[in-house]
Design a protein around this motif. Sequence first.
Motif, PDB file in Angstrom:
ATOM      1  N   GLU A 199       4.040 -18.449   3.004  1.00 38.55           N
ATOM      2  CA  GLU A 199       4.246 -17.413   2.354  1.00 38.55           C
ATOM      3  C   GLU A 199       4.684 -16.317   2.849  1.00 38.55           C
ATOM      4  OE1 GLU A 199       0.672 -17.050  -1.230  1.00 38.55           O
ATOM      5  OE2 GLU A 199       1.037 -14.728  -1.240  1.00 38.55           O
ATOM      6  N   PRO A 241      12.260 -20.710  -7.758  1.00 37.66           N
ATOM      7  CA  PRO A 241      11.718 -19.994  -8.651  1.00 37.66           C
ATOM      8  C   PRO A 241      10.103 -19.783  -8.089  1.00 37.66           C
ATOM      9  CG  PRO A 241      12.627 -19.844 -10.248  1.00 37.66           C
ATOM     10  CD  PRO A 241      12.660 -21.393  -9.785  1.00 37.66           C
ATOM     11  N   GLU A 250       8.991 -20.643  -5.291  1.00 40.07           N
ATOM     12  CA  GLU A 250       8.846 -20.676  -4.316  1.00 40.07           C
ATOM     13  C   GLU A 250       9.382 -18.347  -3.826  1.00 40.07           C
ATOM     14  OE1 GLU A 250       7.909 -22.639  -2.487  1.00 40.07           O
ATOM     15  OE2 GLU A 250       8.413 -23.964  -3.227  1.00 40.07           O
ATOM     16  N   LEU A 251      10.408 -18.586  -4.348  1.00 41.86           N
ATOM     17  CA  LEU A 251      11.363 -17.066  -4.911  1.00 41.86           C
ATOM     18  C   LEU A 251       9.941 -15.637  -5.178  1.00 41.86           C
ATOM     19  CD1 LEU A 251      14.655 -17.726  -6.190  1.00 41.86           C
ATOM     20  CD2 LEU A 251      13.926 -16.982  -3.471  1.00 41.86           C
ATOM     21  N   VAL A 252       9.148 -16.271  -6.572  1.00 37.94           N
ATOM     22  CA  VAL A 252       8.739 -15.540  -7.128  1.00 37.94           C
ATOM     23  C   VAL A 252       6.986 -15.574  -6.683  1.00 37.94           C
ATOM     24  CG1 VAL A 252       7.300 -15.116  -9.210  1.00 37.94           C
ATOM     25  CG2 VAL A 252       9.812 -15.598  -9.170  1.00 37.94           C
ATOM     26  N   PHE A 253       6.565 -17.054  -6.418  1.00 42.74           N
ATOM     27  CA  PHE A 253       4.635 -17.136  -6.727  1.00 42.74           C
ATOM     28  C   PHE A 253       4.028 -17.102  -5.004  1.00 42.74           C
ATOM     29  CE2 PHE A 253       5.339 -19.049 -11.130  1.00 42.74           C
ATOM     30  CZ  PHE A 253       4.885 -17.712 -12.206  1.00 42.74           C
ATOM     31  N   ASP A 309       6.524 -15.188  -2.634  1.00 39.64           N
ATOM     32  CA  ASP A 309       7.740 -14.720  -2.292  1.00 39.64           C
ATOM     33  C   ASP A 309       8.156 -15.242  -0.951  1.00 39.64           C
ATOM     34  OD1 ASP A 309       7.353 -11.749  -1.599  1.00 39.64           O
ATOM     35  OD2 ASP A 309       6.474 -11.514  -0.168  1.00 39.64           O
ATOM     36  N   VAL A 310       9.482 -15.917  -1.235  1.00 43.46           N
ATOM     37  CA  VAL A 310      10.243 -15.941   0.386  1.00 43.46           C
ATOM     38  C   VAL A 310      11.246 -15.938  -0.527  1.00 43.46           C
ATOM     39  CG1 VAL A 310      11.187 -18.551   0.668  1.00 43.46           C
ATOM     40  CG2 VAL A 310       8.444 -18.566   0.207  1.00 43.46           C
ATOM     41  N   CYS A 311      11.716 -15.370   0.472  1.00 43.38           N
ATOM     42  CA  CYS A 311      13.693 -14.944   0.167  1.00 43.38           C
ATOM     43  C   CYS A 311      14.696 -15.519   0.773  1.00 43.38           C
ATOM     44  CB  CYS A 311      13.088 -13.488   0.718  1.00 43.38           C
ATOM     45  SG  CYS A 311      13.920 -12.979   2.766  1.00 43.38           S
ATOM     46  N   ASN A 315      15.236 -11.956  -8.909  1.00 46.24           N
ATOM     47  CA  ASN A 315      14.600 -13.104  -9.985  1.00 46.24           C
ATOM     48  C   ASN A 315      12.898 -13.312 -10.502  1.00 46.24           C
ATOM     49  OD1 ASN A 315      12.817 -15.487 -10.491  1.00 46.24           O
ATOM     50  ND2 ASN A 315      15.173 -16.581 -11.345  1.00 46.24           N
ATOM     51  N   TYR A 316      12.880 -13.354 -11.148  1.00 41.84           N
ATOM     52  CA  TYR A 316      11.133 -12.741 -12.003  1.00 41.84           C
ATOM     53  C   TYR A 316      10.775 -14.107 -13.271  1.00 41.84           C
ATOM     54  CZ  TYR A 316      13.282 -10.838 -16.055  1.00 41.84           C
ATOM     55  OH  TYR A 316      13.659 -10.012 -17.332  1.00 41.84           O
ATOM     56  N   GLY A 317      11.897 -14.509 -12.537  1.00 40.47           N
ATOM     57  CA  GLY A 317      11.464 -16.062 -14.179  1.00 40.47           C
ATOM     58  C   GLY A 317      12.288 -17.156 -14.715  1.00 40.47           C
ATOM     59  N   GLY A 358      11.992 -12.702  -4.638  1.00 34.60           N
ATOM     60  CA  GLY A 358      11.469 -13.004  -6.379  1.00 34.60           C
ATOM     61  C   GLY A 358      10.813 -11.840  -6.629  1.00 34.60           C
ATOM     62  N   PHE A 359       9.832 -11.608  -7.756  1.00 33.33           N
ATOM     63  CA  PHE A 359       9.052 -10.974  -8.050  1.00 33.33           C
ATOM     64  C   PHE A 359       7.757 -11.188  -8.772  1.00 33.33           C
ATOM     65  CE2 PHE A 359       7.370  -7.493 -10.563  1.00 33.33           C
ATOM     66  CZ  PHE A 359       6.513  -6.434  -9.794  1.00 33.33           C
ATOM     67  N   TRP A 360       6.714 -10.985  -8.283  1.00 33.70           N
ATOM     68  CA  TRP A 360       5.596 -11.366  -8.987  1.00 33.70           C
ATOM     69  C   TRP A 360       4.828  -9.833  -9.479  1.00 33.70           C
ATOM     70  CZ3 TRP A 360       1.437 -14.466  -7.444  1.00 33.70           C
ATOM     71  CH2 TRP A 360       0.122 -15.584  -8.362  1.00 33.70           C
ATOM     72  N   ARG A 392       1.248 -10.606  -7.660  1.00 33.23           N
ATOM     73  CA  ARG A 392       0.927 -10.146  -6.593  1.00 33.23           C
ATOM     74  C   ARG A 392       0.790  -8.056  -6.147  1.00 33.23           C
ATOM     75  NH1 ARG A 392       4.972 -12.018  -4.834  1.00 33.23           N
ATOM     76  NH2 ARG A 392       4.800 -14.190  -4.717  1.00 33.23           N
ATOM     77  N   ARG A 443      -2.139  -7.232  -6.650  1.00 37.48           N
ATOM     78  CA  ARG A 443      -2.744  -7.542  -5.330  1.00 37.48           C
ATOM     79  C   ARG A 443      -2.509  -6.486  -4.183  1.00 37.48           C
ATOM     80  NH1 ARG A 443      -1.499 -13.279  -5.079  1.00 37.48           N
ATOM     81  NH2 ARG A 443      -1.349 -12.697  -3.131  1.00 37.48           N
TER      82      ARG A 443
END
Lengths: 271, 271
Positions: free
Chosen positions: A173, A192, A194-197, A199-201, B179-181, B204-206, B209, B212
Amino acid sequence: LPAVGGSEGVGRVVELGPDTQGPAVGQTVLLPPGGGTWATHVVAAAARLVPLPNAADPKQLAMLTVNPPTASLLLSDFASLQPGDWVIQNGANSGVGSYVVQLAKLRGFKTVNIVRRESAVAGVEGLGADVVLVDGDDLAERVKAATGGAAIKLGIDAVGGKATMRLAACLGEGASMVNYGALSGEPCVVSPRELVFRDVCLKGFWLARWFRTTAQQKQLALLTELAGLIAAGKLSAPIQATYDVAQIKEAVAAAAAGERQGKILITPSHA
Amino acid sequence: LPAVGGSEGVGRVVELGPDTQGPAVGQTVLLPPGGGTWATHVVAAAARLVPLPNAADPKQLAMLTVNPPTASLLLSDFASLQPGDWVIQNGANSGVGSYVVQLAKLRGFKTVNIVRRESAVAGVEGLGADVVLVDGDDLAERVKAATGGAAIKLGIDAVGGKATMRLAACLGEGASMVNYGALSGEPCVVSPRELVFRDVCLKGFWLARWFRTTAQQKQLALLTELAGLIAAGKLSAPIQATYDVAQIKEAVAAAAAGERQGKILITPSHA
């Protein structure tokens, strides 16, 4: 045209122009990029010649300008790695990939190396790789098993396509991934998930931009450090064959063939 | 189960427990996430109730917790934007997309908004968008024409698949993409051309997180700022219809239907 080919190479100073301050006659130097290096003799401004260790293998030094700094910067500029940290790369048997394995080991990082054919495994293992695996759908699980579930901090992607996505799934992560090539010929695919949940860039690296945007002194420091490692025999690339410039057709054909075991070099005919 | 549905909503304090310090009776408050908000009455710890402007439309406030902070953070945390800078987003007629248009305008940024159907153009234009275009293969050229070739600093991707790649091609060198979706249901596709040669990065953005990992005080500051904008009528989302909890089946069917013109809200039966 006419133009002299070759974008990297080394030479030895044979003569200095009148009133010229520069490296002494006999000094091994890096040839200036852009001037063409497939030549027996090159005329260049003395200030542009970077002195290199005279004792080192000139064939290994000749490969200094592109792949070693790429490998070094991929390891240094995209994640804050400490000794003991894990890095994963694909295309591990490529020129850059081979230097990544060796430089990572010198810096105390552990490497997971992904190749695309079983016949490439042994060569990468011989460079000091910690783990070498053949790419495939269950890659993340095999990597997890091989590393004991370590959180891998950096992914280095040379392949693109779904190989990028498989590499991303192996990362911890918040990890960074950097792409520097597309051996697959396909654009990078990243979920997404990996990217969104997780947080990989995903970033990219291009050595030409680094040279364009980095202070001359910092460039010289890196090349000097890497030349020292080559001179000390700590950094090298396998060479499959050397050709004279007159054999350029055969050389290009050999370079273009698949399943190579090393680099194809051009040497001046008097060497 | 049983569990109360609903992850965001507002209420008005009707009673305080004995010896309870908290918002006064009659105060509009944000309901704590995770407790279920589709209810006529909720029992909650007073300390977890965030006071909101009493005068604001409770339906607009009820949408405060997810989409407005997502839009705000997408605009603030991935690029250093100055007034006059350009931002591009796809999925521009989504909930988040609508807030992105409004917040960007309030902050002085210009927006290029990509939608996937012609019928969505007018709605986004009505929110104050600078440019609205329907996605397609020649997107980068149409964007260039519409912006006068401005270097767009931030791309916001809600779609994934090749829409990500088309968006990346619209960005300026060194720009960030977030990316967020994945409205397309497909993983993001990005060309090494953008990553390597044009130094575009993909993150990515969630929001979960962010909640949190961000200090409570900073979270409250953002929600309070956004509630103020909603109360002032500067930030809103179109509402297509409201339903009572008893009509939940109809509400879910309406929310799942395509071509919506706004949000589907659940209101308590006595509201």
